[in-house]
Design an enzyme around this catalytic site. Structure first.
Site, mmCIF file in Angstrom:
data_model
loop_
_atom_site.group_PDB
_atom_site.id
_atom_site.type_symbol
_atom_site.label_atom_id
_atom_site.label_comp_id
_atom_site.label_asym_id
_atom_site.label_seq_id
_atom_site.Cartn_x
_atom_site.Cartn_y
_atom_site.Cartn_z
ATOM 1 N N ASP A 263 -17.206 -10.579 9.514
ATOM 2 C CA ASP A 263 -15.761 -10.332 9.395
ATOM 3 C C ASP A 263 -15.354 -9.467 10.592
ATOM 4 O OD1 ASP A 263 -13.213 -9.480 8.863
ATOM 5 O OD2 ASP A 263 -13.606 -8.853 6.795
ATOM 6 N N TYR B 93 0.826 -1.217 0.000
ATOM 7 C CA TYR B 93 0.000 0.000 0.000
ATOM 8 C C TYR B 93 0.858 1.264 0.000
ATOM 9 C CZ TYR B 93 -4.536 -2.237 0.476
ATOM 10 O OH TYR B 93 -5.677 -2.952 0.217
ATOM 11 N N TYR C 179 -14.758 -3.756 3.244
ATOM 12 C CA TYR C 179 -13.405 -4.229 2.936
ATOM 13 C C TYR C 179 -13.192 -5.540 3.663
ATOM 14 C CZ TYR C 179 -8.338 -4.745 2.977
ATOM 15 O OH TYR C 179 -7.067 -5.248 2.832
ATOM 16 N N LYS D 26 -6.014 -9.935 12.966
ATOM 17 C CA LYS D 26 -5.462 -8.724 13.588
ATOM 18 C C LYS D 26 -5.136 -8.874 15.086
ATOM 19 C CE LYS D 26 -6.360 -5.282 10.154
ATOM 20 N NZ LYS D 26 -7.463 -5.278 9.197
HETATM 21 C C1 LIG Z 1 -7.488 -5.945 7.829
HETATM 22 C C2 LIG Z 1 -8.774 -6.544 7.456
HETATM 23 C C3 LIG Z 1 -8.823 -7.728 6.696
HETATM 24 C C4 LIG Z 1 -7.598 -8.356 6.106
HETATM 25 O O1 LIG Z 1 -6.717 -8.848 7.075
HETATM 26 P P1 LIG Z 1 -5.183 -9.079 6.669
HETATM 27 O O2 LIG Z 1 -4.599 -9.737 7.873
HETATM 28 O O3 LIG Z 1 -4.605 -7.722 6.399
HETATM 29 O O4 LIG Z 1 -5.176 -9.944 5.469
HETATM 30 C C5 LIG Z 1 -10.059 -8.286 6.452
HETATM 31 N N1 LIG Z 1 -11.184 -7.726 6.916
HETATM 32 C C6 LIG Z 1 -11.181 -6.605 7.642
HETATM 33 C C7 LIG Z 1 -12.468 -6.056 8.153
HETATM 34 C C8 LIG Z 1 -9.979 -5.959 7.929
HETATM 35 O O5 LIG Z 1 -9.974 -4.819 8.612
#
Ligand SMILES: *Cc1c(COP(=O)(O)O)cnc(C)c1O
Length: 457
Positions: A254, A20, A150, A283
């Site tokens: 998610d 990025y 996202y 995360k």
């Molecule tokens: C960061 C993020 C992802 C992707 O996770 P990575 O570990 O960066 O692949 C997927 N969904 C959401 C909501 C995110 O914030």
């Protein structure tokens, strides 16, 4: 420790391709090169300390160099660093699965590991599609997601919700998701009056007409992160759960960004007391220490994958480092600390909200949005008309660059300044970080004025 910064920077520019990051631009901004961290701060190779104001991209929970987390990794390292999870097990992966099931919304009882959030989303997508395939409904293979959502950058995750600014070149490789308008509490006329959740009407229409071909709805529960910290109205998520049940479409939460205390509760779904059919986490799962993620599933989904060996119903998906023992061990230690921290979060959340009040008066601030430890400050060129700065103006960066001068690291998204401190930040630390952010904004006013006139570099 002494590092030769010039040499490191030359090697960085020569060999590292940063994510990025427009690499032509990168060198001009005199990059920060971190060599260590302590608590909520990071130190660069010149010895300058910075507050970690975005939790190293939304991951960090307790800070850096945390003795309990370090010890968990060191102890596991004495035993084994990695052993595969394909057809065999390891101790931390078992214990963590049990722990995740215990804290997750009820009904999620199976844990499938991966090593990043996109992978966890992609596994959820494949599970959902294969679930219907093996349940005699192979035509249910499309997904519904929300505009501005996202879910990650691997192609499967991009197929769930492409972000036009990032993913346009890959459109030919993707199948279009069906996208519903996102119910943004801050922009909704209904939310300003008596809310009757009219935003659900369009969603229900889409579900009604597409349920026959839909495998799943993917949602960032309660808060769209990359979309600019956009918060849903109360009750929406619960209604979404009910609609998914009614129309026989799986609900995938998610929780990669929102999970593990980020919104003030363990999971965002907990605010509305709902259980999704599948849940992706990542995360914060390791406190921001090691790459680990997981997809949690209900028994009903899991059982659709059971059969005789010859039936080939297994979930044929996995990675070299799936269920890595070091990652699982540090995740367990993270959860010990996090469970003790959760009761302290509401007071800190209120403090953040209180400190944010004065940001609303600053020039070029259109909206200030917050849920728990997720903050988005939307910059607008014309506050009267709430017209966002164009992407090229890099409005968020104009503030972020000033913040860096003051010793605060943040990373904006386009015209939204994002502040997402580690959950363990003390009240004094939060005050300090927000004071720096405020000062950064004040210093950036001449830059924002130039940008509002259409002058940008
Ligand atoms: C960061 C993020 C992802 C992707 O996770 P990575 O570990 O960066 O692949 C997927 N969904 C959401 C909501 C995110 O914030």
């Amino acid at each position: 420790m002494h590092y030769d910064r010039d040499r490191l920077l030359a090697l960085d520019l020569e060999h590292v391709w940063h994510p990025y990051t427009q690499m032509r631009d990168y060198a001009r901004r005199d990059p920060v090169i971190i060599w260590r961290g302590e608590g909520r701060r990071l130190q660069d190779v010149d010895g300058r300390w910075y507050w970690d104001g975005v939790s190293s991209i939304w991951l960090n929970v307790h800070g850096h160099n945390v003795p309990e987390l370090n010890r968990a990794i060191e102890e596991q390292l004495q035993r084994v660093a990695h052993a595969t999870l394909l057809g065999q097990a390891n101790v931390p992966a078992i214990l963590l699965a049990e722990r995740l099931v215990r804290i997750a919304p009820p009904g999620l009882r199976k844990v499938f590991y991966s090593d990043n959030g996109s992978g966890a989303v992609e596994a959820a997508l494949k599970m959902a599609v294969q679930y219907w395939y093996q349940s005699g409904r192979p035509e249910k293979h499309r997904v519904l997601s929300f505009v501005g959502g996202y879910h990650g950058d691997t192609l499967g995750a991009v197929a769930v919700a492409p972000v036009p600014a990032f993913h346009e070149p890959f459109y030919p490789l993707l199948r279009d998701p069906i996208q519903a308008p996102y119910p943004d509490r801050y922009d909704c006329p209904g939310c300003r009056g008596p809310c009757r959740l009219e935003c659900l009407n369009r969603l229900e229409e889409l579900l009604r007409s597409h349920a026959h071909e839909l495998a799943a709805v993917f949602v960032e529960p309660l808060v769209q992160g990359v979309g600019g910290i956009r918060v849903m109205p109360d009750g929406y998520l619960r209604a979404l759960r009910e609609l998914c049940t009614r129309y026989e479409v799986l609900l995938v939460a998610d929780e990669v960004a929102t999970g593990f205390g980020r919104t003030g509760r363990m999971f965002a779904c907990d605010h509305e007391g709902i259980s999704p059919d599948l849940m992706a986490v990542g995360k914060g799962i390791t406190g921001g220490y090691l790459p680990l993620a997981a997809t949690l599933a209900t028994d009903r989904i899991y059982e659709a994958f059971l059969g005789e060996y010859a039936e080939r119903k297994a979930f044929f998906h996995g990675h070299s480092y799936t269920g890595n023992p070091l990652g699982c061990a540090v995740a367990l230690a993270n959860l010990d600390l996090l469970e003790a921290l959760l009761p302290q979060l509401p007071a800190r959340e209120r403090l953040i909200a209180h400190e944010l009040e004065r940001f609303r008066q600053l020039p070029f601030v259109g909206q200030v949005r917050q849920k728990g430890f997720m903050v988005g400050i939307e910059l607008v060129g014309d506050p009267q008309r709430r017209e966002p700065f164009p992407w090229e103006a890099r409005a968020g960066w104009l503030v972020a660059w000033r913040a860096r001068e003051l010793g605060l690291l943040i990373r904006p998204y386009a015209h939204v300044v994002i502040f997402m401190p580690p959950l363990a930040s003390t009240e004094a630390e939060l005050q300090e970080m927000l004071a720096l952010l405020y000062e950064a904004h004040q210093r950036a006013i001449p830059d924002l004025e130039r940008a509002a006139r259409g002058e940008w570099s």
